[in-house]
Scaffold this motif. Sequence first.
Motif, PDB file in Angstrom:
ATOM      1  N   VAL A 229     -23.817  -6.224  17.992  1.00 23.04           N
ATOM      2  CA  VAL A 229     -23.739  -6.718  19.360  1.00 23.04           C
ATOM      3  C   VAL A 229     -25.142  -7.079  19.813  1.00 23.04           C
ATOM      4  O   VAL A 229     -26.023  -6.222  19.884  1.00 23.04           O
ATOM      5  N   ILE A 230     -25.360  -8.360  20.104  1.00 26.71           N
ATOM      6  CA  ILE A 230     -26.692  -8.863  20.447  1.00 26.71           C
ATOM      7  C   ILE A 230     -26.723  -9.152  21.944  1.00 26.71           C
ATOM      8  O   ILE A 230     -26.006 -10.023  22.439  1.00 26.71           O
ATOM      9  N   VAL A 231     -27.545  -8.400  22.645  1.00 26.76           N
ATOM     10  CA  VAL A 231     -27.732  -8.596  24.081  1.00 26.76           C
ATOM     11  C   VAL A 231     -29.144  -9.127  24.286  1.00 26.76           C
ATOM     12  O   VAL A 231     -30.121  -8.397  24.156  1.00 26.76           O
ATOM     13  N   ASP A 232     -29.266 -10.415  24.580  1.00 27.23           N
ATOM     14  CA  ASP A 232     -30.581 -11.029  24.711  1.00 27.23           C
ATOM     15  C   ASP A 232     -30.672 -11.736  26.063  1.00 27.23           C
ATOM     16  O   ASP A 232     -29.988 -11.396  27.013  1.00 27.23           O
ATOM     17  N   ASP A 233     -31.551 -12.728  26.124  1.00 27.90           N
ATOM     18  CA  ASP A 233     -31.793 -13.438  27.378  1.00 27.90           C
ATOM     19  C   ASP A 233     -30.783 -14.543  27.642  1.00 27.90           C
ATOM     20  O   ASP A 233     -30.937 -15.289  28.617  1.00 27.90           O
ATOM     21  N   THR A 234     -29.780 -14.686  26.794  1.00 28.03           N
ATOM     22  CA  THR A 234     -28.763 -15.713  27.029  1.00 28.03           C
ATOM     23  C   THR A 234     -28.024 -15.402  28.323  1.00 28.03           C
ATOM     24  O   THR A 234     -27.458 -14.308  28.462  1.00 28.03           O
ATOM     25  N   PRO A 235     -28.003 -16.293  29.282  1.00 25.55           N
ATOM     26  CA  PRO A 235     -27.387 -15.972  30.578  1.00 25.55           C
ATOM     27  C   PRO A 235     -25.882 -15.823  30.471  1.00 25.55           C
ATOM     28  O   PRO A 235     -25.199 -16.639  29.864  1.00 25.55           O
ATOM     29  N   GLU A 236     -25.387 -14.712  31.047  1.00 23.27           N
ATOM     30  CA  GLU A 236     -23.954 -14.450  31.181  1.00 23.27           C
ATOM     31  C   GLU A 236     -23.207 -14.544  29.856  1.00 23.27           C
ATOM     32  O   GLU A 236     -22.103 -15.054  29.769  1.00 23.27           O
ATOM     33  N   ALA A 237     -23.823 -14.039  28.795  1.00 21.56           N
ATOM     34  CA  ALA A 237     -23.181 -14.084  27.477  1.00 21.56           C
ATOM     35  C   ALA A 237     -23.735 -12.980  26.594  1.00 21.56           C
ATOM     36  O   ALA A 237     -24.915 -12.614  26.687  1.00 21.56           O
ATOM     37  N   ILE A 238     -22.862 -12.428  25.749  1.00 22.57           N
ATOM     38  CA  ILE A 238     -23.227 -11.436  24.749  1.00 22.57           C
ATOM     39  C   ILE A 238     -22.684 -11.933  23.412  1.00 22.57           C
ATOM     40  O   ILE A 238     -21.530 -12.341  23.320  1.00 22.57           O
ATOM     41  N   ILE A 239     -23.508 -11.898  22.381  1.00 19.27           N
ATOM     42  CA  ILE A 239     -23.133 -12.432  21.065  1.00 19.27           C
ATOM     43  C   ILE A 239     -22.661 -11.288  20.188  1.00 19.27           C
ATOM     44  O   ILE A 239     -23.316 -10.254  20.071  1.00 19.27           O
ATOM     45  N   ILE A 240     -21.491 -11.471  19.558  1.00 20.27           N
ATOM     46  CA  ILE A 240     -20.929 -10.504  18.615  1.00 20.27           C
ATOM     47  C   ILE A 240     -21.004 -11.120  17.224  1.00 20.27           C
ATOM     48  O   ILE A 240     -20.397 -12.154  16.973  1.00 20.27           O
ATOM     49  N   SER A 241     -21.757 -10.495  16.329  1.00 18.24           N
ATOM     50  CA  SER A 241     -21.991 -11.043  14.992  1.00 18.24           C
ATOM     51  C   SER A 241     -21.349 -10.153  13.944  1.00 18.24           C
ATOM     52  O   SER A 241     -21.478  -8.928  13.983  1.00 18.24           O
ATOM     53  N   GLY A 242     -20.637 -10.776  12.993  1.00 24.35           N
ATOM     54  CA  GLY A 242     -19.994 -10.052  11.903  1.00 24.35           C
ATOM     55  C   GLY A 242     -19.198 -11.015  11.042  1.00 24.35           C
ATOM     56  O   GLY A 242     -18.633 -11.980  11.546  1.00 24.35           O
ATOM     57  N   PHE A 243     -19.108 -10.737   9.752  1.00 22.98           N
ATOM     58  CA  PHE A 243     -18.413 -11.664   8.853  1.00 22.98           C
ATOM     59  C   PHE A 243     -16.904 -11.474   8.860  1.00 22.98           C
ATOM     60  O   PHE A 243     -16.168 -12.354   8.446  1.00 22.98           O
ATOM     61  N   ASP A 244     -16.436 -10.309   9.357  1.00 23.49           N
ATOM     62  CA  ASP A 244     -15.001 -10.017   9.373  1.00 23.49           C
ATOM     63  C   ASP A 244     -14.423 -10.420  10.726  1.00 23.49           C
ATOM     64  O   ASP A 244     -14.771  -9.844  11.760  1.00 23.49           O
ATOM     65  N   PRO A 245     -13.521 -11.414  10.789  1.00 22.91           N
ATOM     66  CA  PRO A 245     -12.965 -11.842  12.080  1.00 22.91           C
ATOM     67  C   PRO A 245     -12.183 -10.742  12.787  1.00 22.91           C
ATOM     68  O   PRO A 245     -12.130 -10.715  14.009  1.00 22.91           O
ATOM     69  N   VAL A 246     -11.548  -9.832  12.026  1.00 28.33           N
ATOM     70  CA  VAL A 246     -10.788  -8.749  12.658  1.00 28.33           C
ATOM     71  C   VAL A 246     -11.729  -7.839  13.439  1.00 28.33           C
ATOM     72  O   VAL A 246     -11.463  -7.451  14.581  1.00 28.33           O
ATOM     73  N   ARG A 247     -12.852  -7.482  12.822  1.00 31.06           N
ATOM     74  CA  ARG A 247     -13.819  -6.622  13.509  1.00 31.06           C
ATOM     75  C   ARG A 247     -14.380  -7.306  14.753  1.00 31.06           C
ATOM     76  O   ARG A 247     -14.532  -6.672  15.804  1.00 31.06           O
ATOM     77  N   ARG A 248     -14.675  -8.602  14.648  1.00 27.02           N
ATOM     78  CA  ARG A 248     -15.218  -9.313  15.816  1.00 27.02           C
ATOM     79  C   ARG A 248     -14.194  -9.350  16.947  1.00 27.02           C
ATOM     80  O   ARG A 248     -14.548  -9.182  18.123  1.00 27.02           O
ATOM     81  N   GLU A 249     -12.923  -9.558  16.605  1.00 25.31           N
ATOM     82  CA  GLU A 249     -11.895  -9.611  17.643  1.00 25.31           C
ATOM     83  C   GLU A 249     -11.709  -8.246  18.293  1.00 25.31           C
ATOM     84  O   GLU A 249     -11.546  -8.147  19.521  1.00 25.31           O
ATOM     85  N   ILE A 250     -11.749  -7.167  17.492  1.00 20.26           N
ATOM     86  CA  ILE A 250     -11.641  -5.814  18.062  1.00 20.26           C
ATOM     87  C   ILE A 250     -12.815  -5.539  18.993  1.00 20.26           C
ATOM     88  O   ILE A 250     -12.648  -5.000  20.094  1.00 20.26           O
ATOM     89  N   ALA A 251     -14.028  -5.919  18.575  1.00 25.46           N
ATOM     90  CA  ALA A 251     -15.203  -5.699  19.416  1.00 25.46           C
ATOM     91  C   ALA A 251     -15.110  -6.520  20.709  1.00 25.46           C
ATOM     92  O   ALA A 251     -15.454  -6.028  21.794  1.00 25.46           O
ATOM     93  N   ARG A 252     -14.634  -7.757  20.610  1.00 24.54           N
ATOM     94  CA  ARG A 252     -14.553  -8.610  21.805  1.00 24.54           C
ATOM     95  C   ARG A 252     -13.538  -8.053  22.808  1.00 24.54           C
ATOM     96  O   ARG A 252     -13.819  -7.927  24.003  1.00 24.54           O
ATOM     97  N   LEU A 253     -12.342  -7.679  22.318  1.00 21.38           N
ATOM     98  CA  LEU A 253     -11.331  -7.127  23.216  1.00 21.38           C
ATOM     99  C   LEU A 253     -11.770  -5.783  23.799  1.00 21.38           C
ATOM    100  O   LEU A 253     -11.503  -5.489  24.969  1.00 21.38           O
ATOM    101  N   SER A 254     -12.456  -4.952  22.984  1.00 24.30           N
ATOM    102  CA  SER A 254     -12.937  -3.666  23.489  1.00 24.30           C
ATOM    103  C   SER A 254     -13.969  -3.866  24.586  1.00 24.30           C
ATOM    104  O   SER A 254     -13.943  -3.162  25.607  1.00 24.30           O
ATOM    105  N   LEU A 255     -14.886  -4.806  24.391  1.00 25.74           N
ATOM    106  CA  LEU A 255     -15.869  -5.103  25.435  1.00 25.74           C
ATOM    107  C   LEU A 255     -15.188  -5.570  26.714  1.00 25.74           C
ATOM    108  O   LEU A 255     -15.576  -5.184  27.824  1.00 25.74           O
ATOM    109  N   HIS A 256     -14.172  -6.402  26.560  1.00 27.73           N
ATOM    110  CA  HIS A 256     -13.460  -6.902  27.745  1.00 27.73           C
ATOM    111  C   HIS A 256     -12.836  -5.743  28.525  1.00 27.73           C
ATOM    112  O   HIS A 256     -12.952  -5.673  29.767  1.00 27.73           O
ATOM    113  N   LEU A 257     -12.178  -4.809  27.824  1.00 28.41           N
ATOM    114  CA  LEU A 257     -11.551  -3.676  28.502  1.00 28.41           C
ATOM    115  C   LEU A 257     -12.580  -2.746  29.120  1.00 28.41           C
ATOM    116  O   LEU A 257     -12.384  -2.220  30.222  1.00 28.41           O
ATOM    117  N   LEU A 258     -13.704  -2.516  28.419  1.00 28.16           N
ATOM    118  CA  LEU A 258     -14.742  -1.630  28.952  1.00 28.16           C
ATOM    119  C   LEU A 258     -15.371  -2.215  30.213  1.00 28.16           C
ATOM    120  O   LEU A 258     -15.585  -1.506  31.205  1.00 28.16           O
TER     121      LEU A 258
END
Length: 566
Positions: A290-319
């Motif tokens: 999970v990359i939190v940088d100076d990009t405005p209003e955005a957080i980058i999720i990096s990973g080669f497995d699409p399942v893991r990225r989708e789980i991380a994205r949905l978890s962030l949304h719920l949190l």
Amino acid sequence: MSSILLYCVLTAVIALIGGLVIGRQLASKARQDHEAEARAKAQLLLEEAETQATRTRDERIQQSKDKFRNLKNEYEQEQKRQRREFEAESQRLKTALEQELTERRQGVLAQEQSIKHLTDTTQKQLEVLQHKEKELETTREKVQADAEHQRTRFEQQEEKRQAKHEAAVAELQAKQQEAEERLHEVQGQLEKVAGLTAAEAREQLVESLKNEAQLQASSYIKDTVAQAKLTATKDAKKVVLETIQRTASEHAIENCVSVFNIESDDVKGKIIGREGRNIRALEAATGVEVIVDDTPEAIIISGFDPVRREIARLSLHLLVKDGRIHPARVEEIVAKTTKKIEEEIIEIGERTVIDLGIHGLHPELIRMVGRMRFRSSYGQNLLQHSREVANLCATMAAELGLNVKHARRAGLLHDIGKVSTEEPELPHAILGMEMAKKYKEHPDVVNAIGAHHDEMEMTALISPIVQACDAISGSRPGARREMMESYIKRLKQLEETAGAFKGVNQTYAIQAGRELRVIVDAENVSDERAGELSFEISQKIEKEMQYPGQIKVTVIREMRSVAYAK
């Protein structure tokens, strides 16, 4: 004299009695004096004992006060020492965090440049694709015009052939009538010359005509086979071309990053947490970066497995929606999201088989079809590829008059072995064939799955169709990229290499394969062993793998103590 003697005796008795009385009184007085003296001594000893006890108590109280004062001084010194160590550790962690943030920022800049380059390359590929699509449209129009012309010419030739056929039939009838007349003449002559009966002459004539008919039929068959060999390749190309034109497919390019949009940059601090504990818990639970940088209003999720990225994205949304972000909550949300993704996988599989009109598929095969949505093959989405192959197989089987249902079923399941976790050393075609056989699929479907890469003999008519349609889907312009597949294989090999060591619970390849995070069991791996383990893993990676640059191996050991108050 007797009176004197009696007087003496009485006197003596009286004196004796008086002596006894006096002696008793003296003894009683002596006893009283002794008791008074003993009582005085006891009182004195009691007073001395009380004085000694008071003195001992005062001494013990003073010693306790001195000991408490010494312990207090030692505790204060220990607190000061721990405070100094805590401040030093905090400064060290702050420096390390700043250094890590700097490294991440540099990595993000490099990824941005890579993404920009990828975007430019993608734009060029899209332009080339659009140009090729225009050429394909022109070719299709030309082919349609040629087909219309050929259809008109074929109809004209058919009319001529029909006319010739009618003329040939009339001529054949005339010749047949003439032959019958000639037969009667020959029969009469034979009966006269050879003395044969009509039945015998008829048998000889039938035998002669039979031999002539067999000779003509053999010649006709040879001509037909030769003509078929000349036109087979052309007809096959025509069937393939018409099948491709009737089956449209979108071109998708997989990437390794997902962007999570937020309403305000204030949320980034909550996501990071105190000293980064929240973001570390999220990365450890999902296996992505999970990359939190100076990009405005955005957080980058990096990973080669699409399942893991989708789980991380949905978890962030719920949190973020809930607002309560801490490590325990992160793990709870990730577990719920993982369960939800599993349910979504089953739903995707069921929706896919319904869309394709496939019935009676085993629930486990349906779940694996859903898992295809989150897998890629040479950069091409595996589920989209399998759906396209299924439609191509059905269209081609219909053109050739074969079983359309079996062809569509085999096309959907031909790459099912790529999403299986059983016996990964087997080729995916053979593994998929074994799974289809396990779940009672039709033998033609089983053979088509196992033979679509020529790893076994083709015994079903739909097997070459599945092989051809798989090649057609993969050879579309822009459908696949070899570099993406090799990249994902390298990351998976990284995780499997580290996971083979004893005591390792989870492994995650992050930062585009430049870092490998290894989470170990705190009860079985000590701090000293953790350092040795990171070195052993790095040495094994150097010996067994080929990769550009360097790979950072980070071993994480975390001890947790949990208690419940009832």
